[in-house]
Design a protein around this motif. Structure first.
Motif, PDB file in Angstrom:
ATOM      1  N   ASN A  94      -5.812 -10.030 -31.122  1.00 49.87           N
ATOM      2  CA  ASN A  94      -7.371 -10.232 -30.427  1.00 49.87           C
ATOM      3  C   ASN A  94      -7.474  -9.012 -29.443  1.00 49.87           C
ATOM      4  N   LEU A  95      -8.723  -8.744 -29.498  1.00 53.83           N
ATOM      5  CA  LEU A  95      -9.301  -8.045 -28.130  1.00 53.83           C
ATOM      6  C   LEU A  95      -9.102  -8.901 -26.999  1.00 53.83           C
TER       7      LEU A  95
ATOM      8  N   HIS B  58      -9.666 -11.990 -44.068  1.00 49.24           N
ATOM      9  CA  HIS B  58      -9.835 -13.422 -43.385  1.00 49.24           C
ATOM     10  C   HIS B  58     -11.223 -13.775 -42.677  1.00 49.24           C
ATOM     11  N   ASP B  59     -11.636 -12.928 -41.739  1.00 48.25           N
ATOM     12  CA  ASP B  59     -12.589 -13.320 -41.002  1.00 48.25           C
ATOM     13  C   ASP B  59     -13.981 -12.345 -41.556  1.00 48.25           C
ATOM     14  N   ALA B  60     -14.989 -13.095 -42.017  1.00 51.69           N
ATOM     15  CA  ALA B  60     -15.813 -12.234 -42.520  1.00 51.69           C
ATOM     16  C   ALA B  60     -16.578 -11.580 -41.282  1.00 51.69           C
ATOM     17  N   ARG B  61     -16.849 -10.195 -41.672  1.00 50.61           N
ATOM     18  CA  ARG B  61     -17.172  -9.231 -40.507  1.00 50.61           C
ATOM     19  C   ARG B  61     -18.057  -8.113 -40.774  1.00 50.61           C
ATOM     20  N   TRP B  62     -18.949  -7.855 -40.085  1.00 54.08           N
ATOM     21  CA  TRP B  62     -19.830  -6.831 -40.299  1.00 54.08           C
ATOM     22  C   TRP B  62     -20.036  -5.920 -38.789  1.00 54.08           C
ATOM     23  N   GLY B  63     -20.383  -4.778 -38.718  1.00 52.85           N
ATOM     24  CA  GLY B  63     -20.525  -4.185 -37.270  1.00 52.85           C
ATOM     25  C   GLY B  63     -19.319  -4.005 -36.640  1.00 52.85           C
ATOM     26  N   HIS B  64     -18.198  -3.801 -37.436  1.00 51.54           N
ATOM     27  CA  HIS B  64     -16.741  -4.008 -36.873  1.00 51.54           C
ATOM     28  C   HIS B  64     -16.346  -2.364 -36.932  1.00 51.54           C
ATOM     29  N   GLY B  65     -15.323  -2.270 -36.287  1.00 53.37           N
ATOM     30  CA  GLY B  65     -14.479  -0.969 -36.187  1.00 53.37           C
ATOM     31  C   GLY B  65     -13.206  -0.994 -37.232  1.00 53.37           C
ATOM     32  N   MET B  66     -12.892   0.175 -37.561  1.00 50.95           N
ATOM     33  CA  MET B  66     -11.976   0.185 -38.619  1.00 50.95           C
ATOM     34  C   MET B  66     -10.981   1.840 -38.611  1.00 50.95           C
ATOM     35  N   VAL B  67      -9.700   1.738 -38.446  1.00 50.57           N
ATOM     36  CA  VAL B  67      -8.933   2.764 -38.183  1.00 50.57           C
ATOM     37  C   VAL B  67      -7.739   2.717 -39.212  1.00 50.57           C
TER      38      VAL B  67
ATOM     39  N   LEU C 177     -16.704 -11.155 -32.610  1.00 47.70           N
ATOM     40  CA  LEU C 177     -15.306 -11.286 -32.999  1.00 47.70           C
ATOM     41  C   LEU C 177     -14.546 -10.613 -32.206  1.00 47.70           C
ATOM     42  N   SER C 178     -13.411 -11.109 -31.974  1.00 48.52           N
ATOM     43  CA  SER C 178     -12.502 -10.418 -31.295  1.00 48.52           C
ATOM     44  C   SER C 178     -10.954  -9.983 -31.937  1.00 48.52           C
ATOM     45  N   THR C 179     -11.160 -10.916 -33.373  1.00 48.27           N
ATOM     46  CA  THR C 179      -9.812 -10.810 -34.031  1.00 48.27           C
ATOM     47  C   THR C 179      -9.541  -9.499 -34.425  1.00 48.27           C
ATOM     48  N   ILE C 180      -8.262  -9.214 -34.733  1.00 47.71           N
ATOM     49  CA  ILE C 180      -8.101  -7.654 -35.411  1.00 47.71           C
ATOM     50  C   ILE C 180      -7.085  -8.244 -36.523  1.00 47.71           C
ATOM     51  N   GLU C 181      -7.492  -7.686 -37.895  1.00 45.66           N
ATOM     52  CA  GLU C 181      -6.729  -7.762 -38.845  1.00 45.66           C
ATOM     53  C   GLU C 181      -6.015  -6.454 -39.352  1.00 45.66           C
ATOM     54  N   ARG C 182      -4.975  -6.641 -39.973  1.00 45.75           N
ATOM     55  CA  ARG C 182      -4.310  -5.531 -40.537  1.00 45.75           C
ATOM     56  C   ARG C 182      -4.249  -5.526 -41.934  1.00 45.75           C
ATOM     57  N   TYR C 183      -4.791  -4.423 -42.821  1.00 44.84           N
ATOM     58  CA  TYR C 183      -4.808  -4.416 -44.188  1.00 44.84           C
ATOM     59  C   TYR C 183      -3.709  -3.551 -44.623  1.00 44.84           C
ATOM     60  N   ASN C 184      -3.102  -4.252 -45.790  1.00 48.40           N
ATOM     61  CA  ASN C 184      -1.848  -3.433 -46.508  1.00 48.40           C
ATOM     62  C   ASN C 184      -2.285  -2.781 -47.748  1.00 48.40           C
TER      63      ASN C 184
ATOM     64  N   ILE D 129      -3.561   3.557 -39.093  1.00 45.37           N
ATOM     65  CA  ILE D 129      -2.342   3.902 -38.304  1.00 45.37           C
ATOM     66  C   ILE D 129      -1.041   3.646 -39.215  1.00 45.37           C
ATOM     67  N   ASP D 130      -0.254   4.720 -39.628  1.00 45.95           N
ATOM     68  CA  ASP D 130       1.009   4.341 -39.941  1.00 45.95           C
ATOM     69  C   ASP D 130       1.117   3.786 -41.516  1.00 45.95           C
ATOM     70  N   GLY D 131       0.181   4.132 -42.246  1.00 46.03           N
ATOM     71  CA  GLY D 131       0.079   3.451 -43.303  1.00 46.03           C
ATOM     72  C   GLY D 131      -0.591   2.250 -43.643  1.00 46.03           C
ATOM     73  N   TYR D 132      -1.269   1.832 -42.641  1.00 45.46           N
ATOM     74  CA  TYR D 132      -2.122   0.622 -42.657  1.00 45.46           C
ATOM     75  C   TYR D 132      -3.539   0.702 -42.094  1.00 45.46           C
ATOM     76  N   ILE D 133      -4.399  -0.236 -42.510  1.00 46.91           N
ATOM     77  CA  ILE D 133      -5.846   0.080 -41.775  1.00 46.91           C
ATOM     78  C   ILE D 133      -5.972  -1.325 -41.206  1.00 46.91           C
ATOM     79  N   TYR D 134      -6.525  -1.285 -39.777  1.00 48.12           N
ATOM     80  CA  TYR D 134      -6.885  -2.015 -39.014  1.00 48.12           C
ATOM     81  C   TYR D 134      -8.579  -2.388 -38.898  1.00 48.12           C
ATOM     82  N   LEU D 135      -8.748  -3.611 -38.928  1.00 47.51           N
ATOM     83  CA  LEU D 135     -10.204  -4.097 -38.901  1.00 47.51           C
ATOM     84  C   LEU D 135     -10.704  -4.780 -37.462  1.00 47.51           C
ATOM     85  N   ILE D 136     -11.245  -4.262 -36.663  1.00 46.66           N
ATOM     86  CA  ILE D 136     -11.495  -4.704 -35.280  1.00 46.66           C
ATOM     87  C   ILE D 136     -12.641  -5.299 -35.129  1.00 46.66           C
ATOM     88  N   GLY D 137     -12.994  -6.589 -34.422  1.00 51.74           N
ATOM     89  CA  GLY D 137     -14.048  -7.215 -33.746  1.00 51.74           C
ATOM     90  C   GLY D 137     -15.048  -7.060 -34.894  1.00 51.74           C
TER      91      GLY D 137
END
Length: 550
Positions: free
Chosen positions: A394-395, A348-357, A376-383, A359-367
């Motif tokens: 949000n952070l 959703h939120d175009a991003r670069w220079g972010h974090g990615m981890v 950015l402070s937003t956190i998205e969950r990828y299924n 957890i439990d079958g999902y991937i989270y995109l951070i900041g």
């Protein structure tokens, strides 16, 4: 400098005890082993051996008698044990290690057991690894079992030429050929070595050979090889079940799923980054290294160039890449079973220079940074099942270029760049179950703004910074610097055999370190895995060996 009391006392005591033993003075016990009688001193035996200590304090007749007999032990081996006890000399050799280890284990002399274990480790070779491996089971040397086994399956193509290979029991041979990590040039080679073993052992029944053949991977063998097998080994024609297996392979229509499930797999280390040399100086690619085979490999090329500052993680043994300066809505998925990339524009939120981890079958995109250069402070969950993203939180503080880690249900961010591009010391957390964000502390000032990589070990998170600091984080106890390496321009970290492997480069020179997270000890090691890459990530993935091509 004046010598310490201890440095003078203990050598004198040792020399005195050795002298009295050699001259047979003051002995108060005769120990008989295999008909040989040895004059000994109770207090010396009890001090070194838990077996004798228990014997002399048990209250049974052995505790007061002037002589005892030990059964189930070689007399010559016991003499060597006494030499060790009375002199402290290293008496272990390739000719006696088995009997000395057996005696040390029976007599419960831990220091001598450790000496034998050290000898086994240092003298392991293709000629003796099967025998050494057996010893680890006989005497419960669990810490050596994995080492011996790893060596055995790695050196299989050479070990088959040694006499020890022909001495294998059928159960041992089955264990070897069944191992997914078996290093073999081909499945035909495995079959040839099974027949070599069978031919050399005349007493092996046809029933045993059938049981072993059931574990051979015929579906991965060349059809012509299988067809000629019965001609090359005529005896096989007389064994009905084996002939049926061969006929079934020749008649079977092999589909991709059948073949995929049969391939041996291997853990490899992947370097995901941007090439720093020609002919494609800005191309993102994945290069892999097998520490088992000492070879470097490439995976399938990416279908699209994400550009710099993308994020990477693994989930269910697959590789995921998200964002990047060129493709800020993109998620790339590498299937480790198909050696194939898929791409999805779902962030959703175009991003670069972010974090990615993960957890439990999902991937989270951070900041990260947005298309308009906003932090950015937003956190998205990828299924990965639906290839869709949703915003989940949000952070507390918007951040980019930070270091991220996972512990339980919490995502942690360490440092990074604030919206004004100044360095941050903040440690933030986001609980994926509660949807709650917190600021929980700060990094040591020496770690401010540093680019880092993390490894979770036990209850702690270790952060390795590009400037060289190694910090240990625990939410209860805080953060402290526990080690220092050199400064890197580009680097990656990953767990390898309970140590943190750090691979980095500076001025095009690769350097590798092994950091022990228990003892906080760092050692420079040989740099086996090298690639002309910058801004790379280091990952562990298990891949089918059919994809491991140079």
């Amino acid at each position: 400098m004046e010598p310490s009391v201890e440095s003078l006392y203990f050598p004198a005591l040792s020399q005195g005890i050795s002298k009295e033993w050699a001259e047979g003075h003051f002995a108060d016990l005769d120990v008989t082993v295999e008909g040989q009688k040895f004059k000994c001193h109770r207090i010396i035996l009890a001090a070194m051996s838990q077996y004798f200590s228990t014997m002399f304090t048990s209250g049974f007749k052995e505790s007061t008698e002037k002589s005892v007999e030990i059964k189930g032990m070689k007399g010559d081996a016991f003499h060597l044990v006494l030499e060790y006890i009375y002199t402290g000399r290293n008496i272990v050799s390739i000719d006696n290690v088995e009997h000395v280890l057996q005696s040390a284990s029976m007599l419960q002399i831990k220091t001598l057991q450790d000496l034998c274990k050290s000898f086994l480790r240092k003298n392991l070779s293709v000629e003796n690894c099967i025998g050494f491996w057996r010893l680890t089971f006989l005497y419960s040397l669990e810490d050596l079992q994995a080492l011996m086994w790893k060596f055995l399956v790695k050196k299989f193509p050479v070990i088959v030429n040694c006499m020890e290979f022909l001495s294998l029991h059928e159960g041992e041979l089955l264990k070897i050929i069944d191992d997914q990590d078996l290093n073999t040039p081909s499945e035909e080679f495995v079959c040839e070595m099974v027949m070599k073993w069978y031919t050399a052992n005349k007493n092996i029944s046809s029933e045993v050979l059938v049981a072993i053949f059931e574990h051979l991977k015929f579906q991965l063998m060349d059809e012509n090889y299988v067809r000629n097998l019965m001609t090359k080994f005529p005896k096989l024609n007389q064994i009905g079940p084996i002939k049926a297996m061969v006929d079934q392979r020749l008649l079977a229509e092999l589909n991709a799923d059948m073949l995929e499930s049969s391939y041996r797999k291997e853990e490899i280390f992947c370097m995901v980054g941007t090439r720093s040399r020609m002919p494609d100086p800005s191309k993102t690619e994945v290069q892999c290294y097998s520490y088992q085979d000492k070879k470097q490999f490439h995976l399938a090329p990416l279908p699209i160039e994400p550009g710099p500052c993308f994020a990477v993680c693994t989930l269910n043994n697959d590789i995921y890449i998200s964002g990047g300066y060129n493709q800020q809505h993109l998620v790339l998925h590498f299937s480790s079973t198909l050696n194939k990339w898929d791409q999805f524009n779902c962030i959703h939120d175009a991003r670069w220079g972010h974090g990615m981890v993960a957890i439990d079958g999902y991937i989270y995109l951070i900041g990260g940074m947005s298309k308009t250069m906003e932090t950015l402070s937003t956190i998205e969950r990828y299924n990965p099942n639906t290839n869709t993203c949703e915003k989940v939180g949000n952070l507390k503080q918007a951040i980019s270029s930070m270091t991220v880690a996972v512990k339980g249900s919490k995502i942690y961010t360490f440092g990074g760049k604030q919206n004004d591009r100044n360095a941050s010391l903040l440690i933030q957390s986001f609980d994926v179950l509660e949807g709650e964000s917190k600021v929980i502390g700060e990094l040591p000032p020496t770690c401010a703004g540093g680019v880092g990589k993390t490894v979770t070990f036990g209850e702690d998170i270790f952060i390795i910074f590009r400037e060289g600091n190694i910090a240990q984080f625990n939410e209860t106890e805080g953060t402290e610097v526990v080690g220092v390496t050199q400064k890197f321009e580009h680097f990656g970290t990953v767990m390898k055999e309970n140590k943190i492997l750090i691979i980095g480069c500076a001025s095009s020179n690769f350097t590798s370190y092994s950091f022990d997270p228990v003892f906080k000890k760092i050692v420079e090691i040989a740099s086996e895995f090298k690639a002309p890459m910058c801004n790379f990530h280091l990952l562990r993935v298990i891949l089918s060996k059919k994809y491991l091509v140079n």
